[in-house]
Design a protein around this motif. Structure first.
Motif, mmCIF file in Angstrom:
data_model
loop_
_atom_site.group_PDB
_atom_site.id
_atom_site.type_symbol
_atom_site.label_atom_id
_atom_site.label_comp_id
_atom_site.label_asym_id
_atom_site.label_seq_id
_atom_site.Cartn_x
_atom_site.Cartn_y
_atom_site.Cartn_z
ATOM 1 N N VAL A 151 0.835 -1.203 0.000
ATOM 2 C CA VAL A 151 0.000 0.000 0.000
ATOM 3 C C VAL A 151 0.871 1.255 0.000
ATOM 4 O O VAL A 151 0.630 2.213 -0.756
ATOM 5 C CB VAL A 151 -0.950 0.002 1.215
ATOM 6 N N LEU A 175 -8.966 0.960 -3.517
ATOM 7 C CA LEU A 175 -7.792 0.164 -3.156
ATOM 8 C C LEU A 175 -8.197 -1.300 -3.249
ATOM 9 O O LEU A 175 -9.080 -1.743 -2.515
ATOM 10 C CB LEU A 175 -7.308 0.503 -1.739
ATOM 11 N N ASP A 177 -7.095 -5.362 -3.238
ATOM 12 C CA ASP A 177 -6.107 -6.357 -2.833
ATOM 13 C C ASP A 177 -6.029 -7.436 -3.900
ATOM 14 O O ASP A 177 -6.975 -8.184 -4.119
ATOM 15 C CB ASP A 177 -6.526 -6.951 -1.487
ATOM 16 N N VAL A 223 -1.291 -4.614 -4.645
ATOM 17 C CA VAL A 223 -2.551 -3.873 -4.557
ATOM 18 C C VAL A 223 -2.663 -2.967 -5.775
ATOM 19 O O VAL A 223 -1.653 -2.504 -6.323
ATOM 20 C CB VAL A 223 -2.660 -3.014 -3.271
ATOM 21 N N ALA A 225 -4.401 0.655 -6.840
ATOM 22 C CA ALA A 225 -4.942 1.858 -6.196
ATOM 23 C C ALA A 225 -5.293 2.884 -7.265
ATOM 24 O O ALA A 225 -4.573 3.031 -8.264
ATOM 25 C CB ALA A 225 -3.939 2.439 -5.205
#
Length: 234
Positions: A151, A175, A177, A223, A225
């Protein structure tokens, strides 16, 4: 045709440009646990005799594992079988011999004890030891550290893109995963031991404990984003 708000929003707008990045983390750490597979065997012409031998050897193996106390985190019995072997010649279902097997799995957190245990087990009659397979616990803090690092890497990457345009980030839109788990490793990893004999080794001639080198664990987290930026001056 003028794009609607619904179709334009996923791609951002001139007043709120969208920025999509991926954050990744790769950690290499020592394992926390090691698993070994233990297969105890017995054979005999009489079914009850084979079963009695198998029961005795299974108890001996379990007792040996349990002597290592808290070093053993988990111990379970898996597959059990008693299989008749028919004669190759002659008519009818004449049993030649019976084969018995019990599979045991042990999980240890002390790798010094692991070397002692694998050596002692491999020295038992008709006992096979497979492994070790190194791993982290499912709740290991290493998994959390990898996710958090991914992150932070995504945010840092997004800021660098924004700075290259002479602007700043304004909001986080999403966001996602992608995954945070150990990467697959060749299996089995480590040593494999096998001993199948009818004569037990003398007590004063016990083999030296194996020196096992733990296999480093590779943890990968990713991740996606999405951010919005202040309009840059192009």
């Amino acid at each position: 045709m003028t794009p609607t708000t619904e179709t334009a929003a996923p791609y951002g707008t001139p007043d709120a440009p969208r920025l999509a990045v991926r954050g990744e983390a790769h950690l290499e750490v020592d394992p926390e646990i090691a698993r070994i597979g233990i297969t105890v065997a017995a054979r005999g012409k009489d079914r009850r005799e084979a079963l009695a031998d198998l029961t005795r050897r299974n108890t001996l193996a379990l007792d040996l594992v349990k002597t290592h106390g808290d070093a053993v985190e988990h111990l379970e019995t898996g597959h059990f079988s008693i299989t008749p072997e028919l004669g190759r010649h002659g008519r009818g279902e004449r049993v030649r011999t019976y084969h018995g097997h019990v599979h045991i799995t042990a999980e240890l957190n002390d790798f010094t004890a692991l070397g002692d245990l694998t050596t002692a087990l491999a020295d038992l009659d008709l006992t096979r030891v497979d492994g070790p397979w190194w791993d982290l616990r499912p709740d290991s803090p290493t998994h959390r550290a990898a996710r958090q690092q991914a992150v932070r890497e995504a945010v840092q990457r997004a800021r660098e893109y924004a700075e290259a345009l002479g602007t700043t980030l304004t909001a986080l839109l999403e966001l996602a995963d992608i995954g945070a788990e150990p990467t697959p490793l060749p299996a089995p990893g480590g040593a494999r031991f096998r001993r199948a004999a009818f004569g037990a080794a003398p007590a004063d001639d016990e083999p030296a404990p194996l020196d096992l080198e733990p296999q480093r664990q590779h943890i990968h987290a990713q991740v996606n984003a999405r951010f919005t930026m202040a309009p840059p001056q192009l």
